[in-house]
Motif scaffolding. Structure first.
Motif, PDB file in Angstrom:
ATOM      1  N   LEU A  89       1.049  -1.291  -0.222  1.00 40.50           N
ATOM      2  CA  LEU A  89      -0.158   0.010  -0.047  1.00 40.50           C
ATOM      3  C   LEU A  89       0.900   1.282  -0.296  1.00 40.50           C
ATOM      4  CD1 LEU A  89      -2.900  -0.977   2.559  1.00 40.50           C
ATOM      5  CD2 LEU A  89      -3.089  -0.366   0.148  1.00 40.50           C
ATOM      6  N   GLU A 132      -5.289   2.881   8.368  1.00 39.06           N
ATOM      7  CA  GLU A 132      -4.443   1.733   7.878  1.00 39.06           C
ATOM      8  C   GLU A 132      -3.313   2.518   6.952  1.00 39.06           C
ATOM      9  OE1 GLU A 132      -4.503  -1.067   8.775  1.00 39.06           O
ATOM     10  OE2 GLU A 132      -6.476  -1.518   9.599  1.00 39.06           O
ATOM     11  N   PRO A 181     -12.231   6.009  -3.422  1.00 40.05           N
ATOM     12  CA  PRO A 181     -12.226   6.266  -1.939  1.00 40.05           C
ATOM     13  C   PRO A 181     -13.842   6.171  -1.691  1.00 40.05           C
ATOM     14  CG  PRO A 181     -10.913   7.799  -3.029  1.00 40.05           C
ATOM     15  CD  PRO A 181     -11.366   7.149  -4.162  1.00 40.05           C
ATOM     16  N   ASN A 216     -14.989   2.763  -1.359  1.00 45.38           N
ATOM     17  CA  ASN A 216     -14.371   1.995  -0.220  1.00 45.38           C
ATOM     18  C   ASN A 216     -15.160   2.554   1.195  1.00 45.38           C
ATOM     19  OD1 ASN A 216     -12.048   0.409   0.967  1.00 45.38           O
ATOM     20  ND2 ASN A 216     -11.694   2.513   1.766  1.00 45.38           N
ATOM     21  N   ARG A 217     -15.363   3.729   1.135  1.00 45.25           N
ATOM     22  CA  ARG A 217     -15.967   4.247   2.474  1.00 45.25           C
ATOM     23  C   ARG A 217     -17.408   3.903   2.657  1.00 45.25           C
ATOM     24  NH1 ARG A 217     -14.108   4.204   6.605  1.00 45.25           N
ATOM     25  NH2 ARG A 217     -12.405   4.911   5.531  1.00 45.25           N
ATOM     26  N   ALA A 230     -16.930   0.043   3.619  1.00 44.69           N
ATOM     27  CA  ALA A 230     -16.439   0.211   5.036  1.00 44.69           C
ATOM     28  C   ALA A 230     -17.667   0.293   5.764  1.00 44.69           C
ATOM     29  CB  ALA A 230     -15.329   1.011   5.035  1.00 44.69           C
ATOM     30  N   GLU A 290     -13.215  -4.438   4.482  1.00 40.62           N
ATOM     31  CA  GLU A 290     -12.769  -3.411   3.250  1.00 40.62           C
ATOM     32  C   GLU A 290     -11.836  -4.612   2.207  1.00 40.62           C
ATOM     33  OE1 GLU A 290     -12.113  -0.222   5.819  1.00 40.62           O
ATOM     34  OE2 GLU A 290     -12.258  -2.449   6.029  1.00 40.62           O
ATOM     35  N   TYR A 344      -9.017  -5.723   0.059  1.00 42.69           N
ATOM     36  CA  TYR A 344      -7.493  -5.247  -0.204  1.00 42.69           C
ATOM     37  C   TYR A 344      -7.275  -4.569  -1.506  1.00 42.69           C
ATOM     38  CZ  TYR A 344      -2.354  -4.851  -0.234  1.00 42.69           C
ATOM     39  OH  TYR A 344      -1.127  -4.565  -0.270  1.00 42.69           O
ATOM     40  N   MET A 382      -8.457  -1.068  -1.508  1.00 39.73           N
ATOM     41  CA  MET A 382      -7.756  -0.173  -0.639  1.00 39.73           C
ATOM     42  C   MET A 382      -6.464   0.272  -1.426  1.00 39.73           C
ATOM     43  SD  MET A 382      -7.847  -2.039   2.992  1.00 39.73           S
ATOM     44  CE  MET A 382      -7.024  -1.079   3.941  1.00 39.73           C
ATOM     45  N   VAL A 422      -7.436   2.931  -3.763  1.00 33.85           N
ATOM     46  CA  VAL A 422      -7.672   4.207  -3.031  1.00 33.85           C
ATOM     47  C   VAL A 422      -6.240   4.761  -2.648  1.00 33.85           C
ATOM     48  CG1 VAL A 422      -8.352   5.274  -0.750  1.00 33.85           C
ATOM     49  CG2 VAL A 422      -9.575   3.569  -1.876  1.00 33.85           C
ATOM     50  N   ALA A 423      -5.283   4.012  -2.412  1.00 35.33           N
ATOM     51  CA  ALA A 423      -3.895   4.709  -2.233  1.00 35.33           C
ATOM     52  C   ALA A 423      -3.319   5.244  -3.170  1.00 35.33           C
ATOM     53  CB  ALA A 423      -3.092   3.458  -1.418  1.00 35.33           C
TER      54      ALA A 423
END
Length: 310
Positions: free
Chosen positions: A11, A153, A264, A267-268, A271, A278, A280, A283, A286-287
């Motif tokens: 990540l 995270e 994002p 993902n939110r 979550a 979530e 991976y 995530m 998103v990163a």
């Protein structure tokens, strides 16, 4: 969801690589504006101002997992949380400002000089609206939930323990302003379509408004010549505006913004419905995508040369 050291490392690589590319994009915008007069349109100027806000945003994403690793009460985590609250919101607000410039050009025939006079107002309003919540959040702490800024995270932002604040003061305003921009573009498109017979696109890619104010020369001719001169007033060469400068460039900027916020937000929402579950791969997206906006902005900036289209 507890991530393994390997997952956290991947990540951080994804986020830092995207952040590095975005910092290159920011540097490109600043250098291009500084050394070339071909990139000085009002839209270029707004992107330049926004790039300084983006700079802090991407420095924060470059910190990546080092923020959470330092601890929720650390200065590094708090700086990262503050930056990731203020500057992404400011980025969306600068998109609204850019779109508002398009409205002023299409509906009110604003010229570049008039648009530039609005920049200080934009700067004051956007800084105030984005700074105050981000600053106040630094001092919010609860014995049960801990500090408002905390680990999510792969960086520090509004802690999952304060999820309602994250929705109300982060995702809700961001998507509200994105919808405002969408509505404004629909209104602009409708106006252009409605007045399509009054608008002409010249060979220099300029949008000429036939309802522009006549120049002083045409007025004098009207007073001294016969009535035929009234039918052919001389239109000021300035009420002509670049179609690419005032329409295409802000639209591309807006599309780059959308690519940043889709992942994002998904993902939110996931979550929120499935706490601690979530996916991976989501995530990672998103990163990466959340930190790549400056890179796209840099490409858009240098691709829209304004020489000869003022």
């Amino acid at each position: 969801m507890k991530l393994s050291p390997t997952q956290l490392y991947r990540l951080s690589i994804a986020g830092r690589t995207a952040s590095a590319l975005s910092l290159v994009g920011v540097a490109t915008i600043i250098a291009t504006f500084t050394f070339s007069k071909d990139f000085r349109s009002p839209t270029h100027r707004i992107m330049l101002i926004n790039s300084f806000y983006n700079l802090f945003d991407f420095i924060a994403t470059m910190i990546s997992v080092s923020g959470p690793e330092a601890g929720n009460n650390s200065a590094l985590c708090r700086f990262q949380g503050f930056s990731l609250q203020m500057f992404p919101v400011a980025d969306v607000l600068w998109t609204v400002a850019m779109t508002w410039d398009v409205v002023l050009v299409v509906f009110y025939h604003y010229e570049p000089r008039a648009l530039r006079r609005l920049e200080k107002k934009y700067l004051a309003i956007i800084t105030t609206l984005s700074f105050i919540p981000a600053f106040v959040f630094l001092f919010i702490h609860n014995s049960d939930k801990g500090p408002l800024y905390g680990s999510v995270e792969f960086w520090c932002s509004i802690s999952p323990n304060w999820v309602l604040f994250r929705i109300i003061f982060y995702y809700a305003p961001i998507w509200f302003f994105i919808l405002v921009v969408l509505v404004l573009y629909f209104v602009i498109a409708h106006e252009i379509f409605k007045l399509r017979h009054e608008l002409m696109l010249t060979h220099t890619d300029c949008l000429v408004l036939s309802s522009a104010t006549p120049s002083n020369e045409s007025i004098e001719r009207t007073n001294n010549d016969d009535m035929k001169s009234i039918e052919t007033p001389i239109i000021r060469q300035q009420s002509a505006v670049s179609l690419r400068k005032f329409l295409l460039m802000p639209i591309l900027f807006f599309l780059a913004l959308l690519t940043t916020w889709v992942a994002p937000t998904i993902n939110r929402i996931y979550a929120f419905k499935h706490p601690g579950e979530e996916p991976y791969p989501l995530m990672v997206s998103v990163a990466a995508l959340g930190s790549l906006r400056g890179f796209w902005n840099g490409i858009i900036f240098v691709s829209m040369r304004s020489k000869g289209r003022r």
